[in-house]
Write a protein that holds these residues in place. Sequence first.
Motif, PDB file in Angstrom:
ATOM      1  N   ILE A   1       0.862  -1.183   0.000  1.00 37.81           N
ATOM      2  CA  ILE A   1       0.000   0.000   0.000  1.00 37.81           C
ATOM      3  C   ILE A   1       0.894   1.227   0.000  1.00 37.81           C
ATOM      4  CG2 ILE A   1      -1.952   1.157   1.075  1.00 37.81           C
ATOM      5  CD1 ILE A   1      -2.613  -1.721   0.533  1.00 37.81           C
ATOM      6  N   VAL A   2       0.743   2.072  -1.004  1.00 38.52           N
ATOM      7  CA  VAL A   2       1.547   3.286  -1.122  1.00 38.52           C
ATOM      8  C   VAL A   2       0.622   4.498  -1.048  1.00 38.52           C
ATOM      9  CG1 VAL A   2       3.018   4.655  -2.655  1.00 38.52           C
ATOM     10  CG2 VAL A   2       3.381   2.190  -2.435  1.00 38.52           C
ATOM     11  N   LEU A   3       0.921   5.402  -0.130  1.00 39.72           N
ATOM     12  CA  LEU A   3       0.155   6.633   0.001  1.00 39.72           C
ATOM     13  C   LEU A   3       0.726   7.663  -0.963  1.00 39.72           C
ATOM     14  CD1 LEU A   3      -2.075   8.057   1.662  1.00 39.72           C
ATOM     15  CD2 LEU A   3      -0.275   8.799   3.238  1.00 39.72           C
ATOM     16  N   GLY A   4      -0.051   8.056  -1.958  1.00 43.96           N
ATOM     17  CA  GLY A   4       0.449   8.996  -2.944  1.00 43.96           C
ATOM     18  C   GLY A   4      -0.595   9.359  -3.978  1.00 43.96           C
ATOM     19  N   GLU A   5      -0.317  10.394  -4.729  1.00 44.56           N
ATOM     20  CA  GLU A   5      -1.207  10.885  -5.788  1.00 44.56           C
ATOM     21  C   GLU A   5      -0.707  10.421  -7.144  1.00 44.56           C
ATOM     22  OE1 GLU A   5      -3.951  12.659  -5.577  1.00 44.56           O
ATOM     23  OE2 GLU A   5      -3.978  13.263  -3.458  1.00 44.56           O
ATOM     24  N   VAL A   6      -1.581   9.808  -7.923  1.00 43.06           N
ATOM     25  CA  VAL A   6      -1.238   9.409  -9.284  1.00 43.06           C
ATOM     26  C   VAL A   6      -1.313  10.624 -10.199  1.00 43.06           C
ATOM     27  CG1 VAL A   6      -1.985   8.032 -11.278  1.00 43.06           C
ATOM     28  CG2 VAL A   6      -1.982   7.025  -8.979  1.00 43.06           C
ATOM     29  N   THR A   7      -0.232  10.895 -10.902  1.00 44.87           N
ATOM     30  CA  THR A   7      -0.209  12.012 -11.845  1.00 44.87           C
ATOM     31  C   THR A   7      -0.399  11.557 -13.282  1.00 44.87           C
ATOM     32  OG1 THR A   7       2.206  11.898 -11.924  1.00 44.87           O
ATOM     33  CG2 THR A   7       1.217  13.457 -10.366  1.00 44.87           C
ATOM     34  N   SER A   8      -0.060  10.303 -13.559  1.00 51.28           N
ATOM     35  CA  SER A   8      -0.301   9.775 -14.906  1.00 51.28           C
ATOM     36  C   SER A   8      -0.335   8.254 -14.860  1.00 51.28           C
ATOM     37  CB  SER A   8       0.773  10.243 -15.898  1.00 51.28           C
ATOM     38  OG  SER A   8       2.016   9.654 -15.610  1.00 51.28           O
ATOM     39  N   ALA A   9      -1.136   7.700 -15.726  1.00 57.02           N
ATOM     40  CA  ALA A   9      -1.216   6.248 -15.918  1.00 57.02           C
ATOM     41  C   ALA A   9      -1.463   6.028 -17.393  1.00 57.02           C
ATOM     42  CB  ALA A   9      -2.335   5.650 -15.071  1.00 57.02           C
ATOM     43  N   GLU A  10      -0.630   5.225 -18.017  1.00 58.98           N
ATOM     44  CA  GLU A  10      -0.755   5.048 -19.465  1.00 58.98           C
ATOM     45  C   GLU A  10      -0.123   3.742 -19.905  1.00 58.98           C
ATOM     46  OE1 GLU A  10       1.097   8.524 -20.899  1.00 58.98           O
ATOM     47  OE2 GLU A  10       3.078   8.010 -20.160  1.00 58.98           O
ATOM     48  N   PRO A  11      -0.541   3.254 -21.074  1.00 59.20           N
ATOM     49  CA  PRO A  11       0.073   2.025 -21.602  1.00 59.20           C
ATOM     50  C   PRO A  11       1.551   2.237 -21.876  1.00 59.20           C
ATOM     51  CG  PRO A  11      -1.991   2.532 -22.732  1.00 59.20           C
ATOM     52  CD  PRO A  11      -1.641   3.739 -21.922  1.00 59.20           C
TER      53      PRO A  11
END
Length: 347
Positions: free
Chosen positions: A88-98
């Motif tokens: 479990i990582v506490l953090g904000e996703v800034t991008s997710a992509e193939p």
Amino acid sequence: MSVRTSVYESDTLPGETVDVAVIGGGAAGLNGALMLARSRRSVIVIDSGSPRNAPADAMHGFIMLDGTPPTELLERGREQVRQYGGRIVLGEVTSAEPAAPAPDGDLRFTVSLADGGTVTARRVLVATGLRDVLPDVPGLASHWGHGVVHCPYCHGWEVRDEPIGVLATGPTSIHHALLFRQLTDDLVYFTHGTELDDDTRARFAARDIRIVDTPVREVMTSEDGGIAGVRLTDGTAVARRVLAVATRMRARTEGLHGLKLPMEDLPGDMGRRFASGMAGATEVPGVWVAGNATDLTAQVGASAAAGALAGSHINALLATADTDAALATALTGVENAARTGVENAAR
């Protein structure tokens, strides 16, 4: 509306490719991760730490866990996922992509965090939840989750027999009023600029629901910090202890645009969600969605169940992909052995 919960100890990001990255650490994300981890899948949950129900004192309508504080439920969920090796990582996703696929053609995705960390995953489960958009009425937002409620099943019992006001936001509020009328005999419907036809007015009158057409100017706070009532634009004050509001619900999409997930609007401006099919599968290969991000009206139990279903579906397809890869390797080995044998015989 979103509230950041207390910060908890975060695991480190793995350097190797994981089987599944789960974006969202609520009931759907944690239950999906639990199913995957119990199937010995490497899984990482990336949690922004701002669950939808953070302002609420307790969650309801979930057998055996009715009355449990939301923070306690999530703490126990994180512990259980970690018990089976999940991170479990506490953090904000800034991008997710193939990303570029593996040499054997298996899918890959890159998820980047605000602190600069990245993780590569074979599959992605989006469980980001939603945001409730409240009407722009002064004093309303400060009572959210307490004197201002949205769900008769989540909070209805706790406000039973109170003087309740329904602040209309659209057609959905009509049904909202009928549900809250089941909980109190003292219900006022504030149209607040929305339209009510004669048939609806007659139905409300039959149920002793008072209608106020003058718009609401502000929500008044009582000496005890709760709601005292509302003040209308003509200066009139209407005493209420509870306000029910059908919020406009919007799936959380921050950082996910690179996945190009299809979205759809629900009728009556009720909200906007990620479109999904069986078990949360989306049109984007390798990406699933579960919980309030796709089912805007799901309570905690339904969201958790959707996460479990998505997790089991992801595991099943990964098992097929693993078998395909193993078979391809085995066939290549046989072909190479046969080719070596022919070459040796020709010498």
